[in-house]
Design a protein around this motif. Structure first.
Motif, PDB file in Angstrom:
ATOM      1  N   TRP A   1     -45.390  -2.240 -32.214  1.00 28.11           N
ATOM      2  CA  TRP A   1     -46.002  -2.834 -31.030  1.00 28.11           C
ATOM      3  C   TRP A   1     -47.410  -3.253 -31.384  1.00 28.11           C
ATOM      4  O   TRP A   1     -47.930  -2.920 -32.451  1.00 28.11           O
ATOM      5  N   MET A   2     -48.034  -3.989 -30.482  1.00 26.90           N
ATOM      6  CA  MET A   2     -49.328  -4.607 -30.759  1.00 26.90           C
ATOM      7  C   MET A   2     -50.467  -3.943 -29.994  1.00 26.90           C
ATOM      8  O   MET A   2     -51.508  -4.560 -29.770  1.00 26.90           O
ATOM      9  N   LYS A   3     -50.303  -2.693 -29.609  1.00 27.61           N
ATOM     10  CA  LYS A   3     -51.352  -1.988 -28.885  1.00 27.61           C
ATOM     11  C   LYS A   3     -52.662  -2.046 -29.672  1.00 27.61           C
ATOM     12  O   LYS A   3     -52.703  -1.693 -30.848  1.00 27.61           O
ATOM     13  N   ASN A   4     -53.725  -2.498 -29.005  1.00 27.08           N
ATOM     14  CA  ASN A   4     -55.070  -2.602 -29.586  1.00 27.08           C
ATOM     15  C   ASN A   4     -55.141  -3.502 -30.814  1.00 27.08           C
ATOM     16  O   ASN A   4     -56.063  -3.391 -31.611  1.00 27.08           O
ATOM     17  N   THR A   5     -54.170  -4.375 -30.970  1.00 23.20           N
ATOM     18  CA  THR A   5     -54.177  -5.317 -32.086  1.00 23.20           C
ATOM     19  C   THR A   5     -54.670  -6.649 -31.560  1.00 23.20           C
ATOM     20  O   THR A   5     -54.147  -7.165 -30.578  1.00 23.20           O
ATOM     21  N   ARG A   6     -55.685  -7.199 -32.205  1.00 21.61           N
ATOM     22  CA  ARG A   6     -56.390  -8.382 -31.696  1.00 21.61           C
ATOM     23  C   ARG A   6     -55.976  -9.687 -32.350  1.00 21.61           C
ATOM     24  O   ARG A   6     -56.447 -10.749 -31.941  1.00 21.61           O
TER      25      ARG A   6
ATOM     26  N   LEU B   1     -52.676  -4.485 -23.269  1.00 23.53           N
ATOM     27  CA  LEU B   1     -52.096  -3.726 -22.159  1.00 23.53           C
ATOM     28  C   LEU B   1     -51.941  -2.238 -22.468  1.00 23.53           C
ATOM     29  O   LEU B   1     -51.269  -1.526 -21.720  1.00 23.53           O
TER      30      LEU B   1
ATOM     31  N   TYR C   1     -41.445  -4.511 -30.657  1.00 25.29           N
ATOM     32  CA  TYR C   1     -40.792  -5.582 -31.408  1.00 25.29           C
ATOM     33  C   TYR C   1     -39.899  -4.915 -32.449  1.00 25.29           C
ATOM     34  O   TYR C   1     -40.344  -4.584 -33.544  1.00 25.29           O
TER      35      TYR C   1
ATOM     36  N   ASP D   1     -50.554   1.119 -23.424  1.00 24.52           N
ATOM     37  CA  ASP D   1     -49.181   1.592 -23.552  1.00 24.52           C
ATOM     38  C   ASP D   1     -48.166   0.655 -22.904  1.00 24.52           C
ATOM     39  O   ASP D   1     -46.962   0.864 -23.043  1.00 24.52           O
TER      40      ASP D   1
ATOM     41  N   CYS E   1     -47.816  -2.437 -23.826  1.00 19.47           N
ATOM     42  CA  CYS E   1     -47.453  -3.463 -24.807  1.00 19.47           C
ATOM     43  C   CYS E   1     -45.976  -3.316 -25.177  1.00 19.47           C
ATOM     44  O   CYS E   1     -45.493  -2.205 -25.384  1.00 19.47           O
TER      45      CYS E   1
ATOM     46  N   CYS F   1     -52.049  -7.756 -27.960  1.00 15.20           N
ATOM     47  CA  CYS F   1     -51.766  -7.128 -26.673  1.00 15.20           C
ATOM     48  C   CYS F   1     -52.911  -6.207 -26.278  1.00 15.20           C
ATOM     49  O   CYS F   1     -53.317  -5.352 -27.054  1.00 15.20           O
TER      50      CYS F   1
END
Length: 148
Positions: free
Chosen positions: A73-78, A104, A111, A106, A108, A102
């Motif tokens: 997932w893309m949590k805290n990925t810019r 958002l 994939y 938790d 997010c 993302c």
């Protein structure tokens, strides 16, 4: 059915997680990428989080202990990424292209891989299309990449 793990896409500093003082690399479709290695739970959880950019021809290689279904997932990925899943034999078994950042937390979305994978390579979004990657493509490692 095995549960799919959600692993945060985040990153180490360039010196972290490397087996040697040199920069390890992978080769895919005739193109070489310098990679940072994430081969334990803490490194895989941090991945590429909080990065504002990923240098051209660089990526992060996640090495899992066993081949099994994966989901990132893309949590805290810019930065947008291509997420490429490889099996034990380092054959490409699944691709998630142009995955957006993302913010958002938790919330997010995951994939997931379409098949069990042991290795996951994250590259800047658009690299898979540029290389015209198809499942079955072979990933080659430099000698200093740890092998489980």
């Amino acid at each position: 059915m095995q549960p799919i793990k959600a692993v945060a896409l985040v990153s180490l500093l360039a010196a972290g997680g490397c087996a040697t003082g040199g920069q390890p690399w992978v080769e895919l479709a005739g193109h070489r990428y310098q990679v940072e290695i994430a081969d334990d739970d803490a490194e895989r959880a941090r991945g590429l989080m909080f990065r504002d950019e990923l240098a051209r021809d660089h990526g992060m290689l996640f090495i899992h202990d066993v081949e099994e279904p994966q989901a990132y997932w893309m949590k805290n990925t810019r930065i947008p990424l291509d997420i490429l899943y490889f099996d034990d034999a380092r054959r490409l078994v699944s691709q998630q292209r142009d995955v957006p950042p993302c913010a958002l937390g938790d919330g997010c979305p995951p994939y997931p891989s379409e098949a069990p994978a042991r290795y996951v390579l994250e590259l800047n979004a658009g690299e898979a299309a540029r290389l015209k990657l198809e499942n079955g493509a072979q990933l080659t490692f430099s000698a200093d990449i740890p092998q489980p």
